[in-house]
Design a protein around this motif. Structure first.
Motif, PDB file in Angstrom:
ATOM      1  N   ALA A  78       0.821  -1.218   0.000  1.00 33.37           N
ATOM      2  CA  ALA A  78       0.000   0.000   0.000  1.00 33.37           C
ATOM      3  C   ALA A  78       0.855   1.269   0.000  1.00 33.37           C
ATOM      4  N   ASN A  79       2.170   1.119  -0.088  1.00 38.05           N
ATOM      5  CA  ASN A  79       3.111   2.242  -0.073  1.00 38.05           C
ATOM      6  C   ASN A  79       2.955   3.121   1.173  1.00 38.05           C
ATOM      7  N   LEU A  80       2.681   2.491   2.314  1.00 35.95           N
ATOM      8  CA  LEU A  80       2.574   3.224   3.568  1.00 35.95           C
ATOM      9  C   LEU A  80       3.908   3.296   4.297  1.00 35.95           C
ATOM     10  N   ILE A  81       4.802   2.365   4.016  1.00 36.27           N
ATOM     11  CA  ILE A  81       6.113   2.363   4.658  1.00 36.27           C
ATOM     12  C   ILE A  81       7.083   3.114   3.756  1.00 36.27           C
ATOM     13  N   SER A  82       7.269   4.397   4.076  1.00 35.98           N
ATOM     14  CA  SER A  82       8.172   5.212   3.264  1.00 35.98           C
ATOM     15  C   SER A  82       9.593   5.181   3.815  1.00 35.98           C
ATOM     16  N   SER A  83       9.730   4.834   5.090  1.00 34.02           N
ATOM     17  CA  SER A  83      11.053   4.765   5.713  1.00 34.02           C
ATOM     18  C   SER A  83      11.154   3.469   6.517  1.00 34.02           C
ATOM     19  N   PRO A  84      11.880   2.487   6.018  1.00 42.14           N
ATOM     20  CA  PRO A  84      12.026   1.242   6.772  1.00 42.14           C
ATOM     21  C   PRO A  84      12.674   1.451   8.136  1.00 42.14           C
ATOM     22  N   PHE A  85      13.544   2.451   8.266  1.00 50.53           N
ATOM     23  CA  PHE A  85      14.198   2.725   9.536  1.00 50.53           C
ATOM     24  C   PHE A  85      13.180   3.200  10.579  1.00 50.53           C
ATOM     25  N   VAL A  86      12.314   4.145  10.208  1.00 56.00           N
ATOM     26  CA  VAL A  86      11.285   4.638  11.125  1.00 56.00           C
ATOM     27  C   VAL A  86      10.316   3.511  11.458  1.00 56.00           C
ATOM     28  N   PHE A  87       9.949   2.719  10.467  1.00 55.84           N
ATOM     29  CA  PHE A  87       9.050   1.598  10.712  1.00 55.84           C
ATOM     30  C   PHE A  87       9.658   0.615  11.699  1.00 55.84           C
ATOM     31  N   SER A  88      10.918   0.239  11.497  1.00 61.55           N
ATOM     32  CA  SER A  88      11.532  -0.767  12.365  1.00 61.55           C
ATOM     33  C   SER A  88      11.710  -0.245  13.787  1.00 61.55           C
ATOM     34  N   LEU A  89      12.089   1.024  13.947  1.00 60.72           N
ATOM     35  CA  LEU A  89      12.203   1.584  15.299  1.00 60.72           C
ATOM     36  C   LEU A  89      10.838   1.676  15.973  1.00 60.72           C
ATOM     37  N   SER A  90       9.833   2.082  15.218  1.00 50.65           N
ATOM     38  CA  SER A  90       8.485   2.153  15.759  1.00 50.65           C
ATOM     39  C   SER A  90       7.981   0.762  16.149  1.00 50.65           C
ATOM     40  N   TYR A  91       8.221  -0.214  15.287  1.00 46.53           N
ATOM     41  CA  TYR A  91       7.799  -1.583  15.578  1.00 46.53           C
ATOM     42  C   TYR A  91       8.500  -2.106  16.829  1.00 46.53           C
ATOM     43  N   LEU A  92       9.801  -1.870  16.941  1.00 49.26           N
ATOM     44  CA  LEU A  92      10.553  -2.333  18.103  1.00 49.26           C
ATOM     45  C   LEU A  92      10.044  -1.682  19.381  1.00 49.26           C
ATOM     46  N   PHE A  93       9.904  -0.369  19.372  1.00 46.49           N
ATOM     47  CA  PHE A  93       9.448   0.344  20.568  1.00 46.49           C
ATOM     48  C   PHE A  93       8.055  -0.101  20.990  1.00 46.49           C
TER      49      PHE A  93
END
Length: 119
Positions: A78-93
């Motif tokens: 869906a092209n919602l993940i524009s930054s894998p880094f922000v996604f991964s940090l958000s997912y981890l937190f």
């Protein structure tokens, strides 16, 4: 105090990821759904049937992985993940936060159960 610090860190992370807010929210949603599904499965029958505890824990872990993979695939499609880094940090937190909150919820439920049985 812990809840306030979690809330403050979450709001701060949301503001700092302003340009990639969709990645931040997808990370939050996928983490909350994955941990919730795994937690629900892992502790569903383990108190009534202790023999099934290991099976339910393995099913919970498999469900968490399945929800995570499906959520990431959906977010990328869906092209919602524009930054894998922000996604991964958000997912981890939020994975750590959701695990903490579900553990506190379970502790509260078990304390209410013990009080109800004692009465």
């Amino acid at each position: 105090m812990k809840f306030l610090s979690i809330l403050l860190l979450s709001a701060l992370a949301g503001v700092l990821s302003g340009e990639h807010f969709h990645s931040f929210m997808v990370g939050f949603g996928v983490a909350a759904l994955a941990v919730g599904t795994g937690y629900w499965l892992a502790f569903r029958c383990s108190t009534r049937y202790p023999q099934l505890a290991v099976l339910m824990l393995m099913m919970g872990a498999a469900a968490k992985i399945g929800v995570t993979v499906t959520g990431v695939m959906w977010g990328l499609e869906a092209n919602l993940i524009s930054s894998p880094f922000v996604f991964s940090l958000s997912y981890l937190f939020f994975s750590i936060v959701a695990t903490y909150l579900y553990a506190k919820l379970r502790e509260f439920q078990m304390s209410r159960l013990v009080v109800a049985k004692a009465a």
